[in-house]
Design a protein around this motif. Structure first.
Motif, short mmCIF file in Angstrom:
data_model
loop_
_atom_site.label_atom_id
_atom_site.label_comp_id
_atom_site.label_asym_id
_atom_site.label_seq_id
_atom_site.Cartn_x
_atom_site.Cartn_y
_atom_site.Cartn_z
N ARG A 1 -2.50 3.59 2.17
CA ARG A 1 -1.57 3.72 1.17
C ARG A 1 -0.13 3.08 1.85
O ARG A 1 1.17 3.38 1.93
N THR B 1 1.08 -3.34 -0.22
CA THR B 1 -0.25 -3.59 -0.35
C THR B 1 -1.16 -3.58 1.22
O THR B 1 -0.62 -4.18 1.95
N PRO C 1 -7.61 5.68 1.41
CA PRO C 1 -6.95 5.26 0.29
C PRO C 1 -5.90 5.88 0.83
O PRO C 1 -4.30 4.76 0.76
N PRO D 1 -13.51 -2.08 -5.44
CA PRO D 1 -12.03 -2.38 -4.67
C PRO D 1 -12.22 -4.14 -4.23
O PRO D 1 -13.35 -4.28 -3.83
N SER E 1 -7.03 -4.31 -2.53
CA SER E 1 -7.42 -3.14 -1.92
C SER E 1 -6.41 -2.85 -0.61
O SER E 1 -6.37 -2.41 0.21
N LEU F 1 -10.22 0.82 3.92
CA LEU F 1 -11.18 1.12 2.39
C LEU F 1 -11.61 2.68 1.99
O LEU F 1 -11.28 2.88 0.67
#
Ligand code: UDP
Length: 478
Positions: free
Chosen positions: A440, A393, A436, A274, A370, A433
């Motif tokens: 997203r 992102t 995810p 990441p 990430s 982190l």
């Protein structure tokens, strides 16, 4: 003065992204301006052809304007080192900061106006009756008086500002205000940036910035291309074999050839590690150093993530004299970090010899990350935030300036309430982190937000409508 060459791009390209209604508005607004302008020109004047947000926006906006049949042109002023020291002081002042702590007195005013007088001579040779002259930022404000007798409509746009005024903001305004009185229009990126002395003035307009979804910076890139670009420049290990290619603005093929200058101990992180990234000019207000220290304090233990701080090669941005100094400070602070932190944090200077190659690398970084962080202490708008959101992102950014217009906290990304609070930074980064799927979702909402509000098509409509109104007002009987 140097003229930046602009090629034409078809504004119809936006239709599939923004839908028929917005596309129709753009067509109508362009047609109205075209007929109002006739053979007149829309001049844009700023202080650099490459580097930073203004240059980033002018290139595509003027290209679409030209593609829409409007003679939009771009001139870059020339100044000496002292001029840019003064204008950087003004710039920092408008963000509420002291900058290099130097004065903005009579001597500085004299030098500033002298440099612009020399530029004005060249501008006057070009500008004609009925033209629009759009002057960008403090560096060009002093050209307004020279435009008075030309019969052109002069508009000054400030891309920067402060959420709250203080003595330093007022000092910068006192410097520029006497030069601005004859402008026919003022454009600010947010209403909070309109100074008290222009409140209620009918000449004031608010137009938010935008990004170009088709540029080398923002165009789609296949995951293998992203990986091979970052592998090629040296930021990520094991680049793969895909050709690190992209499409240039003129439709021709481009390729990432140059390498980045990177400070790091040990090998580059692998493609599956990441990576937290901030892309910025080396400017204290972007607080690269604070991000580095916060990351070292709160992320190095208990997280596999790496951090990349990426900015332009410091000789590449003509109007930013502090770049080398700020990079040097970051390097010194990096050397002070414990070894474990140094092995996870890289300082990256991206090649600037080919601006579209630079943009393609930024594109790849923003897609690979990430999390994209923008830990600014102050920010005019923050194009880097819009660019990352466009790529879906996840973004973590300070609740300052125009970033607040882009992200609703928890909906399109996360906002840092206090950009100087390293513990808050650590918690928010971990939240993204460690989850995810949640990250997203924020990324996907971010992309929708940019599509709805911050693409170039909306920006072009607002400019076209403003110029048409100003030209109408100019020709109306008194
Ligand atoms: N940028 C770039 N290459 C770099 C660093 C920054 O192209 O090495 C771009 C970045 O992608 C963004 C712009 O410079 O488009 C910076 O705009 P922003 O509004 O974030 O900040 P500004 O520099 O105008 O204060």
């Amino acid at each position: 003065m140097q003229e930046v060459r602009i090629q034409a791009l078809a504004p119809e390209r936006f239709a599939p992204l923004v839908g028929a209604e917005q596309a129709r508005r753009l067509e109508e607004a362009s047609a109205a301006l075209r007929s109002r302008l006739g053979s007149a020109t829309v001049w844009n004047v700023n202080s650099t052809g490459a580097g930073g947000g203004v240059a980033e926006m002018l290139q595509p906006l003027l290209a679409y304007a030209r593609g829409g049949g409007i003679d939009a042109r771009w001139l870059v002023i020339e100044g000496d080192a002292e001029f840019f020291r003064i204008t950087k002081r003004l710039h920092n002042g408008f963000h509420g900061g002291a900058g290099d702590g130097g004065p903005l007195g009579e001597a500085e005013h004299r030098h500033y106006t002298e440099v612009l007088r020399a530029n004005a001579e060249e501008l006057l040779a070009l500008v004609d009756r009925g033209d629009i002259v759009l002057l960008h930022d403090p560096q060009t404000a002093g050209l307004v008086p020279a435009m008075a007798g030309t019969g052109a409509v002069t508009v000054w746009r400030s891309h920067i500002g402060s959420d709250r005024s203080n003595d330093l903001v007022e000092r910068s305004w006192s410097f520029l205000r006497p030069l601005l009185s004859e402008a026919a229009g003022f454009v600010f990126s947010r209403s909070e940036y309109v100074p008290s002395w222009l409140q209620g003035d009918a000449r004031v307009h608010v137009i938010a910035p935008s990004i170009d979804p088709f540029s080398a910076k923002n165009q789609d890139l296949a995951p293998e291309t992203v990986r091979s670009m970052l592998g090629h420049v040296g930021i990520v290990a094991d680049g793969g074999i895909a050709h690190p290619g992209f499409v240039r603005r003129d439709g021709s093929p481009g390729r990432v050839d140059h390498l980045a200058d990177i400070v790091r101990t040990g090998p580059a992180p692998g493609p599956d590690v990441p990576l937290v990234v901030q892309v910025s000019r080396w400017d204290r207000l972007k607080d690269m150093q604070g991000l580095m220290e916060g990351f070292a304090e709160h992320l190095v233990a208990g997280s596999p993530a790496h951090l990349a701080l990426a900015g332009p090669n410091v000789s590449g941005v003509a109007d930013d004299p502090e770049g080398a100094e700020v990079l040097g400070e970051c390097f010194d602070a990096w050397r002070e970090l414990p070894h474990a932190a140094r092995a996870r944090i890289q300082l990256v200077c991206l090649p600037m010899s080919d601006i579209e190659e630079n943009a393609a690398i930024v594109n790849a970084l923003q897609r690979h990350a990430s999390v994209i962080v923008q830990k600014s202490l102050a920010e005019g708008f923050g194009l880097t935030v819009a660019e990352a959101m466009w790529k879906a992102t996840p973004v973590l950014a300070s609740r300052v300036g125009g970033i607040q217009d882009q992200i609703v906290d928890g909906e399109h990304g996360l906002l840092l309430e206090d950009p100087t609070d390293h513990a808050e930074l650590g918690r928010a980064l971990r939240r993204l982190l460690d989850d995810p799927e949640g990250a997203r979702r924020l990324g996907a909402a971010g992309r929708r937000r940019i599509t709805e509000r911050f693409l170039g098509s909306r920006h072009l409509v607002e400019y076209a409508e403003l110029f048409t109104t100003l030209l109408d007002a100019r020709s109306a009987p008194a």
